[in-house]
Motif scaffolding. Structure first.
Motif, PDB file in Angstrom:
ATOM      1  N   PRO A  93      51.672  40.158  73.525  1.00  0.00           N
ATOM      2  CA  PRO A  93      52.598  41.022  74.490  1.00  0.00           C
ATOM      3  C   PRO A  93      54.129  40.483  72.964  1.00  0.00           C
ATOM      4  O   PRO A  93      54.302  40.432  71.962  1.00  0.00           O
ATOM      5  CB  PRO A  93      53.651  39.630  74.928  1.00  0.00           C
ATOM      6  N   ILE A  94      54.873  42.550  73.121  1.00  0.00           N
ATOM      7  CA  ILE A  94      56.049  42.124  72.446  1.00  0.00           C
ATOM      8  C   ILE A  94      57.302  41.641  73.035  1.00  0.00           C
ATOM      9  O   ILE A  94      57.338  42.143  74.178  1.00  0.00           O
ATOM     10  CB  ILE A  94      55.949  44.183  72.389  1.00  0.00           C
ATOM     11  N   THR A  95      57.716  41.231  71.893  1.00  0.00           N
ATOM     12  CA  THR A  95      59.227  40.057  72.519  1.00  0.00           C
ATOM     13  C   THR A  95      60.422  40.483  72.182  1.00  0.00           C
ATOM     14  O   THR A  95      61.316  40.608  72.894  1.00  0.00           O
ATOM     15  CB  THR A  95      58.408  38.591  72.069  1.00  0.00           C
ATOM     16  N   GLY A  96      59.899  41.589  71.446  1.00  0.00           N
ATOM     17  CA  GLY A  96      61.622  42.079  70.881  1.00  0.00           C
ATOM     18  C   GLY A  96      61.215  43.417  69.964  1.00  0.00           C
ATOM     19  O   GLY A  96      60.157  43.920  70.033  1.00  0.00           O
ATOM     20  N   LEU A  97      62.299  44.063  70.166  1.00  0.00           N
ATOM     21  CA  LEU A  97      62.911  45.481  69.028  1.00  0.00           C
ATOM     22  C   LEU A  97      63.832  45.837  68.888  1.00  0.00           C
ATOM     23  O   LEU A  97      64.535  46.248  69.533  1.00  0.00           O
ATOM     24  CB  LEU A  97      61.465  46.469  70.561  1.00  0.00           C
ATOM     25  N   ARG A  98      63.088  46.521  67.871  1.00  0.00           N
ATOM     26  CA  ARG A  98      65.074  47.130  67.211  1.00  0.00           C
ATOM     27  C   ARG A  98      64.602  48.510  66.083  1.00  0.00           C
ATOM     28  O   ARG A  98      63.886  48.575  65.647  1.00  0.00           O
ATOM     29  CB  ARG A  98      64.889  46.099  65.461  1.00  0.00           C
ATOM     30  N   LEU A  99      65.706  49.417  66.554  1.00  0.00           N
ATOM     31  CA  LEU A  99      65.579  50.193  66.535  1.00  0.00           C
ATOM     32  C   LEU A  99      65.735  51.301  64.517  1.00  0.00           C
ATOM     33  O   LEU A  99      67.492  50.276  64.208  1.00  0.00           O
ATOM     34  CB  LEU A  99      66.602  51.242  67.029  1.00  0.00           C
ATOM     35  N   LEU A 100      65.037  51.659  63.968  1.00  0.00           N
ATOM     36  CA  LEU A 100      65.429  51.372  63.087  1.00  0.00           C
ATOM     37  C   LEU A 100      66.068  52.540  62.275  1.00  0.00           C
ATOM     38  O   LEU A 100      66.864  53.079  61.353  1.00  0.00           O
ATOM     39  CB  LEU A 100      64.059  51.436  61.257  1.00  0.00           C
ATOM     40  N   ALA A 101      66.151  53.737  63.003  1.00  0.00           N
ATOM     41  CA  ALA A 101      65.651  55.048  63.472  1.00  0.00           C
ATOM     42  C   ALA A 101      65.827  55.911  64.235  1.00  0.00           C
ATOM     43  O   ALA A 101      65.042  56.714  64.726  1.00  0.00           O
ATOM     44  CB  ALA A 101      65.467  56.170  61.930  1.00  0.00           C
ATOM     45  N   GLY A 102      66.890  56.661  64.748  1.00  0.00           N
ATOM     46  CA  GLY A 102      67.040  57.159  65.635  1.00  0.00           C
ATOM     47  C   GLY A 102      66.678  58.616  65.804  1.00  0.00           C
ATOM     48  O   GLY A 102      66.871  59.032  64.353  1.00  0.00           O
ATOM     49  N   ALA A 103      66.813  59.324  67.111  1.00  0.00           N
ATOM     50  CA  ALA A 103      65.651  60.274  66.958  1.00  0.00           C
ATOM     51  C   ALA A 103      66.800  61.473  66.435  1.00  0.00           C
ATOM     52  O   ALA A 103      66.363  62.798  65.653  1.00  0.00           O
ATOM     53  CB  ALA A 103      65.259  61.632  68.883  1.00  0.00           C
ATOM     54  N   ALA A 104      68.420  61.522  66.370  1.00  0.00           N
ATOM     55  CA  ALA A 104      69.255  62.168  65.684  1.00  0.00           C
ATOM     56  C   ALA A 104      68.628  61.998  64.116  1.00  0.00           C
ATOM     57  O   ALA A 104      69.023  63.454  62.843  1.00  0.00           O
ATOM     58  CB  ALA A 104      70.181  62.092  65.640  1.00  0.00           C
ATOM     59  N   GLU A 105      68.124  61.093  63.805  1.00  0.00           N
ATOM     60  CA  GLU A 105      68.118  60.775  62.427  1.00  0.00           C
ATOM     61  C   GLU A 105      67.189  60.577  61.631  1.00  0.00           C
ATOM     62  O   GLU A 105      66.824  60.446  60.497  1.00  0.00           O
ATOM     63  CB  GLU A 105      69.228  59.566  61.925  1.00  0.00           C
ATOM     64  N   CYS A 106      65.940  61.398  62.469  1.00  0.00           N
ATOM     65  CA  CYS A 106      64.570  61.092  62.071  1.00  0.00           C
ATOM     66  C   CYS A 106      63.684  62.872  62.169  1.00  0.00           C
ATOM     67  O   CYS A 106      64.077  62.972  62.655  1.00  0.00           O
ATOM     68  CB  CYS A 106      63.977  59.752  63.058  1.00  0.00           C
ATOM     69  N   ALA A 107      62.896  62.294  61.479  1.00  0.00           N
ATOM     70  CA  ALA A 107      61.817  63.394  61.290  1.00  0.00           C
ATOM     71  C   ALA A 107      59.887  63.132  60.848  1.00  0.00           C
ATOM     72  O   ALA A 107      60.577  62.434  60.362  1.00  0.00           O
ATOM     73  CB  ALA A 107      62.220  64.544  59.559  1.00  0.00           C
ATOM     74  N   TYR A 108      59.694  63.988  61.773  1.00  0.00           N
ATOM     75  CA  TYR A 108      58.218  63.895  61.602  1.00  0.00           C
ATOM     76  C   TYR A 108      57.490  64.948  60.614  1.00  0.00           C
ATOM     77  O   TYR A 108      57.639  66.358  60.964  1.00  0.00           O
ATOM     78  CB  TYR A 108      57.588  63.793  62.570  1.00  0.00           C
ATOM     79  N   LEU A 109      56.867  64.450  59.811  1.00  0.00           N
ATOM     80  CA  LEU A 109      56.264  65.267  58.434  1.00  0.00           C
ATOM     81  C   LEU A 109      55.276  65.551  58.887  1.00  0.00           C
ATOM     82  O   LEU A 109      54.406  64.612  58.644  1.00  0.00           O
ATOM     83  CB  LEU A 109      57.155  65.325  57.513  1.00  0.00           C
ATOM     84  N   VAL A 110      53.933  66.563  58.286  1.00  0.00           N
ATOM     85  CA  VAL A 110      52.673  66.505  58.222  1.00  0.00           C
ATOM     86  C   VAL A 110      52.706  67.396  56.917  1.00  0.00           C
ATOM     87  O   VAL A 110      52.501  68.100  56.636  1.00  0.00           O
ATOM     88  CB  VAL A 110      52.197  67.633  60.163  1.00  0.00           C
ATOM     89  N   GLU A 111      51.980  66.473  56.468  1.00  0.00           N
ATOM     90  CA  GLU A 111      51.856  66.528  55.066  1.00  0.00           C
ATOM     91  C   GLU A 111      50.263  66.104  54.768  1.00  0.00           C
ATOM     92  O   GLU A 111      50.016  65.081  53.456  1.00  0.00           O
ATOM     93  CB  GLU A 111      52.977  65.730  53.969  1.00  0.00           C
ATOM     94  N   PRO A 112      49.173  67.094  54.508  1.00  0.00           N
ATOM     95  CA  PRO A 112      48.143  66.143  54.326  1.00  0.00           C
ATOM     96  C   PRO A 112      48.157  66.218  53.072  1.00  0.00           C
ATOM     97  O   PRO A 112      46.727  65.580  52.333  1.00  0.00           O
ATOM     98  CB  PRO A 112      46.978  67.651  54.838  1.00  0.00           C
ATOM     99  N   GLU A 113      48.328  66.397  51.511  1.00  0.00           N
ATOM    100  CA  GLU A 113      48.142  66.306  50.676  1.00  0.00           C
ATOM    101  C   GLU A 113      48.794  64.620  50.638  1.00  0.00           C
ATOM    102  O   GLU A 113      48.871  64.300  49.164  1.00  0.00           O
ATOM    103  CB  GLU A 113      48.670  66.509  49.850  1.00  0.00           C
ATOM    104  N   VAL A 114      49.775  64.379  50.953  1.00  0.00           N
ATOM    105  CA  VAL A 114      50.925  62.791  50.866  1.00  0.00           C
ATOM    106  C   VAL A 114      50.125  61.626  51.057  1.00  0.00           C
ATOM    107  O   VAL A 114      49.378  61.407  51.604  1.00  0.00           O
ATOM    108  CB  VAL A 114      52.363  63.007  51.024  1.00  0.00           C
ATOM    109  N   ASP A 115      50.054  60.664  49.758  1.00  0.00           N
ATOM    110  CA  ASP A 115      49.022  59.186  49.917  1.00  0.00           C
ATOM    111  C   ASP A 115      50.317  58.435  50.761  1.00  0.00           C
ATOM    112  O   ASP A 115      51.415  58.321  49.730  1.00  0.00           O
ATOM    113  CB  ASP A 115      48.652  58.776  48.673  1.00  0.00           C
ATOM    114  N   THR A 116      49.921  57.884  52.227  1.00  0.00           N
ATOM    115  CA  THR A 116      51.926  58.170  52.688  1.00  0.00           C
ATOM    116  C   THR A 116      51.525  56.225  51.521  1.00  0.00           C
ATOM    117  O   THR A 116      52.458  55.409  52.337  1.00  0.00           O
ATOM    118  CB  THR A 116      51.423  57.457  54.295  1.00  0.00           C
TER     119      THR A 116
END
Ligand SMILES: [Zn+2]
Length: 304
Positions: A78-101
Motif C-alpha cells: 500500500p502507498i503510505t505517503g505522496l509528494r507532489l514534484l510538479a503540478g499540472a500548471a508546471e508540467c508537460a507530457y511529451l511523446v518523443e519516440p526517438e528519445v531514450d528516456t
C-alpha cells in the motif's frame, strides 16, 4: 534565553531524474492534480514494489508525484505517503519516440526543445518507456577542438557518448572550435606547414606544405601543436615559426571544459578542474573524462 537554531538550508534539487524507468508508473485519474486530492486518491492503494514515482494524467493535464510504500519486500504494497514534484500548471507530457528516456541528457534536451517553460517534463520515448526530469539545469561543458577535419572530432565523439550516457547528469555541450585557416590568417606568412594533408586544408595566397610528407625545408610557419614542433625539430634540426593550436593551451573559459592535447598519448589529465584527453581519445576515455567533470562540477547529482 534559548539560542535560535537555524536549519541548514538545503540546496534545491535540480536535474531530478529517476534512476531506472521501472520506478515510474503512469496512472489516469478523475480527481484534481493537487497534492491533497492526489493523496486522497492514492494513499491506501497498492503499488508495485519498484514504483517510486507516478506520472498522473487527467485528460491532457499531467503531474509528477513521488510515493512511499509500506514495504518494498512484497510484490505489491500500500502507498503510505505522496509528494507532489510538479503540478499540472508546471508540467508537460511529451511523446518523443526517438528519445531514450534512460539518458538524462536526452531528457533534458527534449525538455529544452519542447517545453522550456515547464519545471517538470515527462517524456514518453523510445520503446514507449516513460520517464521525467524536474528542474532541468544541464551542466555546460565547453569542448575545445580544432578543425578540419569535420565534423570536429572531439565534439562529435562527446555528443555520441552523451547519447548513451545513462550514468551522467544532463550535459549540454558548448563548442569552442577554432579553424586552422583562421589561425593562419592571424600570422601572415608566405608559406605554411600543416601537420598532415588528411584534413584537406590549404591556405589561400600562400604555399602550403604538410609535415607528414616530410617536404624539403623552406621558410614557413607551422600551424600545429608542440608534438608537430618536436617532429619538425627531428626532421630539420630546428624549431619552426609556429602558431600553436593545442586546445589545452587556448586561453579563456572558466567552467567545465573538455580539451585534448597533442602531448598526451594515453593518459587523461585533470588540469585546474578541466579535463584533458589524448589527441586520439577513445569513446571510453571521453566517457571517463565526462564522469570526472561531472564529479567535479555536479558532485551532488545522482538519479533519485
Ligand atoms: Zn597540447
Amino acid at each position: 534565553m534559548a539560542a535560535r537554531v537555524t536549519e541548514p538550508t538545503k540546496a534545491p534539487l535540480r536535474n531530478v531524474t529517476p534512476s531506472a524507468y521501472r520506478g515510474v508508473a503512469v496512472s489516469t485519474v478523475d480527481c484534481a492534480l493537487d497534492e491533497a486530492s492526489l493523496s486522497r486518491h492514492f494513499i491506501g492503494l497498492e503499488a508495485y514494489r519498484r514504483t517510486r514515482f507516478i506520472v498522473v494524467r487527467n485528460g491532457s493535464d499531467t503531474a509528477i508525484v513521488a510515493v512511499e510504500k509500506a514495504s518494498e519486500d512484497p510484490l505489491f504494497s500500500p502507498i503510505t505517503g505522496l509528494r507532489l514534484l510538479a503540478g499540472a500548471a508546471e508540467c508537460a507530457y511529451l511523446v518523443e519516440p526517438e528519445v531514450d528516456t534512460a539518458v538524462p541528457t536526452a531528457l533534458a534536451q527534449a525538455a529544452r526543445n519542447h517545453a522550456p517553460d515547464k519545471r517538470g517534463v515527462v517524456v514518453q520515448g523510445r520503446y514507449s518507456h516513460v520517464s521525467f526530469i524536474v528542474d532541468p539545469a544541464p551542466l555546460r561543458v565547453t569542448v575545445r577542438e580544432v578543425v578540419p577535419p569535420y565534423p570536429p572530432k572531439l565534439l562529435d565523439q562527446t555528443r555520441r557518448v552523451l547519447g548513451l550516457a545513462e550514468h551522467l547528469p544532463p550535459i549540454v555541450l558548448v563548442p569552442d572550435v577554432v579553424e586552422l585557416d583562421q589561425l593562419a590568417r592571424s600570422r601572415p606568412s608566405a608559406g605554411y606547414l600543416l601537420p598532415c594533408r588528411g584534413g584537406g586544408v590549404s591556405i589561400e595566397d600562400a604555399t602550403t606544405d604538410y609535415l607528414d610528407e616530410h617536404p624539403d625545408r623552406r621558410p614557413w610557419t607551422l600551424i600545429g601543436c608542440e608534438r608537430s614542433q618536436q617532429i619538425h625539430e627531428w626532421f630539420y634540426g630546428e624549431r619552426a615559426e609556429q602558431v600553436d593550436f593545442c586546445p589545452r593551451k587556448r586561453p579563456g573559459g572558466t567552467g567545465a571544459t573538455l580539451a585534448k592535447c597533442c602531448l598526451l598519448e594515453t593518459r587523461i589529465e585533470v588540469d585546474d578542474a578541466r579535463v584533458v584527453v589524448p589527441w586520439g581519445a577513445s569513446l571510453a576515455q571521453i566517457s571517463e573524462a565526462l564522469t570526472m567533470l561531472a564529479a567535479e562540477w555536479e558532485p551532488t547529482w545522482a538519479p533519485v
